[in-house]
Design an enzyme around this catalytic site. Structure first.
Site, PDB file in Angstrom:
ATOM      1  N   THR A   1       0.617  10.556 -29.058  1.00  0.00           N
ATOM      2  CA  THR A   1       1.045  11.041 -27.748  1.00  0.00           C
ATOM      3  C   THR A   1       2.308  10.309 -27.321  1.00  0.00           C
ATOM      4  OG1 THR A   1       0.348  11.376 -25.448  1.00  0.00           O
ATOM      5  CG2 THR A   1      -0.362   9.353 -26.474  1.00  0.00           C
TER       6      THR A   1
ATOM      7  N   ASN B   1       2.679  10.554 -23.816  1.00  0.00           N
ATOM      8  CA  ASN B   1       2.277  10.492 -22.412  1.00  0.00           C
ATOM      9  C   ASN B   1       2.034   9.038 -21.991  1.00  0.00           C
ATOM     10  OD1 ASN B   1       0.467  10.345 -20.149  1.00  0.00           O
ATOM     11  ND2 ASN B   1       0.096  12.532 -20.387  1.00  0.00           N
ATOM     12  N   LYS B   2       2.888   8.536 -21.075  1.00  0.00           N
ATOM     13  CA  LYS B   2       2.838   7.101 -20.709  1.00  0.00           C
ATOM     14  C   LYS B   2       1.496   6.726 -20.076  1.00  0.00           C
ATOM     15  CE  LYS B   2       7.658   5.858 -20.367  1.00  0.00           C
ATOM     16  NZ  LYS B   2       8.791   6.379 -19.627  1.00  0.00           N
TER      17      LYS B   2
ATOM     18  N   ASP C   1      -7.504  15.421 -26.857  1.00  0.00           N
ATOM     19  CA  ASP C   1      -7.174  16.653 -26.153  1.00  0.00           C
ATOM     20  C   ASP C   1      -8.265  16.870 -25.123  1.00  0.00           C
ATOM     21  OD1 ASP C   1      -5.411  18.805 -25.727  1.00  0.00           O
ATOM     22  OD2 ASP C   1      -6.812  20.175 -26.697  1.00  0.00           O
TER      23      ASP C   1
ATOM     24  N   TYR D   1      -6.436  18.537 -12.154  1.00  0.00           N
ATOM     25  CA  TYR D   1      -7.417  19.204 -11.295  1.00  0.00           C
ATOM     26  C   TYR D   1      -8.252  18.209 -10.479  1.00  0.00           C
ATOM     27  CZ  TYR D   1      -6.381  23.229 -14.324  1.00  0.00           C
ATOM     28  OH  TYR D   1      -5.751  24.247 -14.996  1.00  0.00           O
TER      29      TYR D   1
HETATM   30  P1  IMP Z   1      -4.168  16.928 -22.185  1.00  0.00           P
HETATM   31  O1  IMP Z   1      -5.354  16.177 -22.690  1.00  0.00           O
HETATM   32  O2  IMP Z   1      -3.037  16.037 -21.817  1.00  0.00           O
HETATM   33  O3  IMP Z   1      -3.778  18.049 -23.091  1.00  0.00           O
HETATM   34  O4  IMP Z   1      -4.650  17.555 -20.780  1.00  0.00           O
HETATM   35  C1  IMP Z   1      -4.728  18.928 -20.547  1.00  0.00           C
HETATM   36  C2  IMP Z   1      -4.853  19.265 -19.077  1.00  0.00           C
HETATM   37  O5  IMP Z   1      -6.231  19.211 -18.689  1.00  0.00           O
HETATM   38  C3  IMP Z   1      -4.134  18.367 -18.087  1.00  0.00           C
HETATM   39  O6  IMP Z   1      -2.798  18.727 -17.930  1.00  0.00           O
HETATM   40  C4  IMP Z   1      -4.931  18.638 -16.823  1.00  0.00           C
HETATM   41  O7  IMP Z   1      -4.532  19.841 -16.251  1.00  0.00           O
HETATM   42  C5  IMP Z   1      -6.342  18.796 -17.353  1.00  0.00           C
HETATM   43  N1  IMP Z   1      -7.047  17.508 -17.355  1.00  0.00           N
HETATM   44  C6  IMP Z   1      -7.491  16.797 -18.434  1.00  0.00           C
HETATM   45  N2  IMP Z   1      -8.106  15.668 -18.024  1.00  0.00           N
HETATM   46  C7  IMP Z   1      -8.044  15.671 -16.676  1.00  0.00           C
HETATM   47  C8  IMP Z   1      -8.505  14.752 -15.674  1.00  0.00           C
HETATM   48  O8  IMP Z   1      -9.069  13.681 -15.943  1.00  0.00           O
HETATM   49  N3  IMP Z   1      -8.261  15.115 -14.395  1.00  0.00           N
HETATM   50  C9  IMP Z   1      -7.641  16.264 -14.038  1.00  0.00           C
HETATM   51  N4  IMP Z   1      -7.184  17.137 -14.916  1.00  0.00           N
HETATM   52  C10 IMP Z   1      -7.385  16.848 -16.241  1.00  0.00           C
END
Ligand code: IMP
Length: 206
Positions: A7, A9-10, A69, A154
């Site tokens: 990743t 993502n910081k 993910d 969310y």
């Molecule tokens: P990813 O794991 O970065 O691909 O996250 C996918 C998406 O799922 C994020 O952009 C949020 O919209 C949602 N998401 C995943 N985990 C969380 C959380 O802990 N809180 C709120 N939204 C989440």
């Protein structure tokens, strides 16, 4: 031993650094391997996407790799937004637009039918290409409106029934203790520890 987090993502990198600090690993991220570029997440499940990312990065770097993910599954919407959570309202990945779209989709739906869960899949691939997977789930309810100002995504509309609070009303520590990501990470730490232990034993037996 190096551990590559698949990743850039910081926020995620900081979270993992905290969780993995007791392990004798040097954390690397995709920022250390710019030649890898974007990895298309085209799996049908979180687990598939995590494994796809971890395998791609482990092959490209030859190092122990961890990928995750995650997203939200709403029962009334048959599991949507699911793997499309980040881009539910469009490719620009706008958290506020995603929340608005979800609240509209659930407009008038009774509280008992607003059940949902956050799911986080983690895949770990070692230097030999062996894959390990784990998943964390956090169940809750979708609120009728935003409550709280913390967190991301969310969080303001995800109610944890036993705490009567949304994720956005919890501190990072409180959220980590019960969240899908926190639970999956706890398992991941155990897996990585046993991989390191196995490798140390191998080195001693040489
Ligand atoms: P990813 O794991 O970065 O691909 O996250 C996918 C998406 O799922 C994020 O952009 C949020 O919209 C949602 N998401 C995943 N985990 C969380 C959380 O802990 N809180 C709120 N939204 C989440």
């Amino acid at each position: 031993m190096d551990l590559v987090l698949a990743t850039t993502n910081k926020g995620k990198v900081e979270e993992f650094q905290k969780l993995l600090q007791q392990l004798p690993v040097t954390i690397k991220t995709l920022a250390d391997f710019p030649y890898i570029g974007d990895i298309e997440e085209n799996g049908a499940t979180f687990a598939e996407n995590a494994l796809l990312k971890a395998k791609t990065v482990a092959v490209a770097t030859g190092q122990l790799t961890l990928a995750d993910d995650s997203g939200l599954e709403v029962d009334y919407l048959n599991g949507a937004p699911g793997v499309y959570s980040a881009r539910y309202a469009g490719e620009e990945k706008n958290d506020e637009a995603n929340i608005d779209k979800l609240l509209t989709a659930l407009d008038g739906v009774a509280e008992k039918e607003r059940t949902a869960c956050f799911r986080c899949a983690i895949a770990i691939v070692d230097k030999n290409g062996t894959a390990y997977q784990t998943e964390g789930i956090c169940r809750g309810l979708i609120a009728a409106q935003r409550v709280g100002s913390g967190g991301f995504g969310y969080d303001p509309i995800f109610i944890v029934p036993q705490l009567k609070k949304t994720f956005a009303q919890l501190s990072a520590t409180e959220k980590n203790r019960i969240s899908h990501r926190g639970l999956a990470n706890q398992e991941a730490v155990k897996i990585i520890s046993s991989i390191i232990e196995g490798e140390n034993n191998e080195n001693c037996n040489r």
